[in-house]
Design an enzyme around this catalytic site. Structure first.
Site, PDB file in Angstrom:
ATOM      1  N   THR A  69       0.934  -1.179   0.152  1.00  0.00           N
ATOM      2  CA  THR A  69       0.061   0.063  -0.092  1.00  0.00           C
ATOM      3  C   THR A  69       0.916   1.231   0.073  1.00  0.00           C
ATOM      4  O   THR A  69       0.386   2.258  -0.210  1.00  0.00           O
ATOM      5  CB  THR A  69      -0.908   0.040   1.093  1.00  0.00           C
ATOM      6  OG1 THR A  69      -0.031  -0.265   2.474  1.00  0.00           O
ATOM      7  CG2 THR A  69      -2.028  -1.044   1.056  1.00  0.00           C
ATOM      8  N   ASP A  70       2.212   1.149   0.276  1.00  0.00           N
ATOM      9  CA  ASP A  70       3.038   2.256   0.386  1.00  0.00           C
ATOM     10  C   ASP A  70       4.085   2.023  -0.774  1.00  0.00           C
ATOM     11  O   ASP A  70       5.449   2.152  -0.309  1.00  0.00           O
ATOM     12  CB  ASP A  70       3.620   2.740   1.583  1.00  0.00           C
ATOM     13  CG  ASP A  70       4.085   3.970   1.704  1.00  0.00           C
ATOM     14  OD1 ASP A  70       3.762   4.753   0.852  1.00  0.00           O
ATOM     15  OD2 ASP A  70       4.732   4.396   2.704  1.00  0.00           O
ATOM     16  N   LEU A  71       3.770   1.456  -1.721  1.00  0.00           N
ATOM     17  CA  LEU A  71       4.939   1.201  -2.809  1.00  0.00           C
ATOM     18  C   LEU A  71       5.675   2.349  -3.519  1.00  0.00           C
ATOM     19  O   LEU A  71       4.971   3.145  -4.212  1.00  0.00           O
ATOM     20  CB  LEU A  71       4.315   0.244  -4.026  1.00  0.00           C
ATOM     21  CG  LEU A  71       5.288  -0.221  -4.626  1.00  0.00           C
ATOM     22  CD1 LEU A  71       6.401  -1.195  -4.114  1.00  0.00           C
ATOM     23  CD2 LEU A  71       4.815  -0.954  -6.160  1.00  0.00           C
TER      24      LEU A  71
END
Length: 236
Positions: free
Chosen positions: A165-167
């Site tokens: 979700t925080d790539l």
């Protein structure tokens, strides 16, 4: 992973990686008193890099971000031990490691319950000689085979149906052997289907564009094209 249950705490740890006392290893002062702190990094609070008996590790306390984080800094609603942020991240890291994705090995995790809420800590392997991708790109352009490897690594993660979700470029590391690593899987999860994968990849592209404008990193349309080739094509 072995499990310790006592008072209002639950600790999970790998006895092959952690030789120190599991009850003490989540406190930075424990490492400081032994002269085993080897560095630190600032993000949502301080991540401490410590030298354990078996390997270097990164110690992180879970903290909230954004406006809500200013009101309730590090407390989360308790809905079960296995649903705590630390337990879920340990499980996800284990899944990825078994699936052949380069991620830090989970060493230990702790959840401490306080009535309706809990607080959590995580201890993971510190990747030897690995550097933040943004830091590397500020210095020079990376060779095509590294961009290709980044694409392959993201693809392996997606093939395991894991959505990061925080790539972004800061959560990708490259070590001295030019191996690519993915880090920071807090709030990440497994997801069925295929449609979300293109959106996740687009998120990564936006982060490169953002860092190019903010820090003038060496990134081009060709860089992204090679990364996508690595993502789309099978290994040779």
């Amino acid at each position: 992973m072995e499990e310790l249950c006592f008072d209002n705490q639950r600790i999970w740890f790998d006895p092959n990686l952690l030789q120190e006392d599991p009850k003490a290893c989540f406190d930075a002062s424990f490492w400081q008193q032994q002269g085993k702190v080897i560095g630190s990094a600032q993000g949502r609070g301080t991540t401490w890099f410590v030298q354990g008996e078996t390997l270097p590790m990164a110690l992180r306390h879970y903290r909230r971000g954004g406006l809500f984080g200013k009101l309730i800094e590090d407390a989360y609603v308790f809905t079960g031990w296995e649903k705590t942020r630390c337990a879920e991240e340990v499980a996800l890291l284990s899944t990825l490691a078994v699936g052949g994705v380069n991620v830090p090995r989970p060493v230990a995790a702790r959840a401490t319950r306080h009535g309706l809420v809990y607080r959590a800590d995580l201890l993971v392997e510190k990747i030897d000689s690995a550097k933040d991708l943004v830091d590397l790109l500020q210095q020079a352009m990376l060779p095509d085979h590294v961009w290709y490897a980044i694409g392959r690594t993201v693809r392996k993660m997606h093939d395991l149906q894991v959505c990061h979700t925080d790539l972004n470029a800061h959560n990708i590391l490259v070590d001295s052997r030019e191996l690519v690593w993915l880090i920071d899987f807090d709030k990440c999860y497994t997801q069925e289907g295929e449609a979300w994968k293109a959106k996740n990849l687009s998120r990564l592209h936006r982060s490169f564009v953002k860092e190019q404008g903010k820090r003038n990193i060496h990134f081009s349309a060709t860089s992204w094209q090679v990364l996508c080739q690595g993502y789309e094509l099978p290994d040779n």
